[in-house]
Design a protein around this motif. Structure first.
Motif, PDB file in Angstrom:
ATOM      1  N   GLU A  22      41.095  28.275  29.856  1.00 39.06           N
ATOM      2  CA  GLU A  22      41.092  29.545  30.576  1.00 39.06           C
ATOM      3  C   GLU A  22      42.025  30.484  29.825  1.00 39.06           C
ATOM      4  OE1 GLU A  22      41.443  31.211  35.089  1.00 39.06           O
ATOM      5  OE2 GLU A  22      42.742  29.547  34.545  1.00 39.06           O
ATOM      6  N   ASN A  24      42.822  34.997  28.719  1.00 37.42           N
ATOM      7  CA  ASN A  24      42.487  36.416  28.717  1.00 37.42           C
ATOM      8  C   ASN A  24      43.042  37.015  27.434  1.00 37.42           C
ATOM      9  OD1 ASN A  24      45.180  37.561  29.050  1.00 37.42           O
ATOM     10  ND2 ASN A  24      45.108  36.805  31.139  1.00 37.42           N
ATOM     11  N   GLU A  26      44.788  40.093  27.484  1.00 36.92           N
ATOM     12  CA  GLU A  26      45.596  41.227  27.937  1.00 36.92           C
ATOM     13  C   GLU A  26      46.617  41.640  26.873  1.00 36.92           C
ATOM     14  OE1 GLU A  26      47.670  42.737  32.037  1.00 36.92           O
ATOM     15  OE2 GLU A  26      47.426  40.601  31.737  1.00 36.92           O
ATOM     16  N   GLN A  31      38.283  42.792  23.619  1.00 38.66           N
ATOM     17  CA  GLN A  31      37.125  42.667  24.501  1.00 38.66           C
ATOM     18  C   GLN A  31      36.222  41.583  23.920  1.00 38.66           C
ATOM     19  OE1 GLN A  31      35.233  46.451  25.624  1.00 38.66           O
ATOM     20  NE2 GLN A  31      36.798  47.409  24.349  1.00 38.66           N
ATOM     21  N   VAL A  45      35.254  33.424  36.512  1.00 40.17           N
ATOM     22  CA  VAL A  45      36.062  34.647  36.470  1.00 40.17           C
ATOM     23  C   VAL A  45      36.583  34.897  37.878  1.00 40.17           C
ATOM     24  CG1 VAL A  45      36.017  37.133  36.125  1.00 40.17           C
ATOM     25  CG2 VAL A  45      34.791  35.658  34.551  1.00 40.17           C
ATOM     26  N   ALA A  46      37.904  35.008  38.008  1.00 41.19           N
ATOM     27  CA  ALA A  46      38.542  35.342  39.291  1.00 41.19           C
ATOM     28  C   ALA A  46      38.068  34.420  40.422  1.00 41.19           C
ATOM     29  CB  ALA A  46      38.290  36.800  39.645  1.00 41.19           C
ATOM     30  N   VAL A  60      33.306  40.680  28.854  1.00 46.04           N
ATOM     31  CA  VAL A  60      34.489  40.423  29.673  1.00 46.04           C
ATOM     32  C   VAL A  60      35.639  41.282  29.137  1.00 46.04           C
ATOM     33  CG1 VAL A  60      36.086  38.678  30.533  1.00 46.04           C
ATOM     34  CG2 VAL A  60      33.705  38.049  30.077  1.00 46.04           C
ATOM     35  N   PRO A  61      36.200  42.162  29.971  1.00 47.77           N
ATOM     36  CA  PRO A  61      37.323  43.007  29.552  1.00 47.77           C
ATOM     37  C   PRO A  61      38.568  42.172  29.222  1.00 47.77           C
ATOM     38  CG  PRO A  61      36.320  43.840  31.576  1.00 47.77           C
ATOM     39  CD  PRO A  61      35.756  42.479  31.337  1.00 47.77           C
ATOM     40  N   ALA A  63      41.790  42.033  30.163  1.00 43.46           N
ATOM     41  CA  ALA A  63      42.751  41.522  31.153  1.00 43.46           C
ATOM     42  C   ALA A  63      42.174  40.470  32.099  1.00 43.46           C
ATOM     43  CB  ALA A  63      43.315  42.685  31.970  1.00 43.46           C
ATOM     44  N   ILE A  64      40.886  40.190  31.999  1.00 41.24           N
ATOM     45  CA  ILE A  64      40.241  39.258  32.926  1.00 41.24           C
ATOM     46  C   ILE A  64      40.349  37.825  32.417  1.00 41.24           C
ATOM     47  CG2 ILE A  64      38.026  38.623  33.997  1.00 41.24           C
ATOM     48  CD1 ILE A  64      39.181  41.306  34.976  1.00 41.24           C
ATOM     49  N   ASP A  65      40.867  36.921  33.277  1.00 40.29           N
ATOM     50  CA  ASP A  65      40.884  35.495  32.937  1.00 40.29           C
ATOM     51  C   ASP A  65      39.459  34.968  32.960  1.00 40.29           C
ATOM     52  OD1 ASP A  65      43.645  35.401  32.744  1.00 40.29           O
ATOM     53  OD2 ASP A  65      43.926  34.751  34.809  1.00 40.29           O
ATOM     54  N   ARG A  66      39.119  34.168  31.938  1.00 42.83           N
ATOM     55  CA  ARG A  66      37.790  33.583  31.875  1.00 42.83           C
ATOM     56  C   ARG A  66      37.870  32.150  31.388  1.00 42.83           C
ATOM     57  NH1 ARG A  66      37.694  37.273  27.274  1.00 42.83           N
ATOM     58  NH2 ARG A  66      38.776  38.471  28.843  1.00 42.83           N
TER      59      ARG A  66
END
Length: 95
Positions: A22, A24, A26, A31, A45-46, A60-61, A63-66
């Motif tokens: 997992e 991100n 940030e 991206q 995601v989230a 997926v931007p 700052a998003i955890d993936r």
């Protein structure tokens, strides 16, 4: 995405794989766009799961955890990433 340089990886996942970290972007602002080349894979995601199948693409931007996992099927994923105004540097966690 307004990038002047980008990188890409082809990542192969066996069935029942949960080891993809997992993460991100940030800190570096990268991206990412993912394209499923073969099989199916779960994008987490989230706390929500989205099942992606061959031909599906998702952005997926930073700052998003993936996280990606597979269940019954294996998958091949094309990951394309870039940060506006910066040269691409591979993520050592992913290889």
């Amino acid at each position: 995405m307004d990038v002047s340089a980008w990188g890409m990886n082809v990542i192969e996942f066996d069935a029942d794989t949960e080891g993809y970290p997992e993460h991100n972007h940030e800190q570096d602002g990268q991206q990412e766009v993912y394209l499923v080349l073969n099989g199916s894979i779960v994008l987490m995601v989230a706390g929500a799961e989205t099942i992606l199948k061959q031909g599906d693409m998702v952005q997926v931007p930073p700052a998003i955890d993936r996280k990606f996992i597979t269940r019954v099927h294996s998958a091949t994923l094309l990951a394309i990433g870039g940060t506006a105004g910066k040269a691409y540097t591979p993520d050592p966690r992913i290889g």
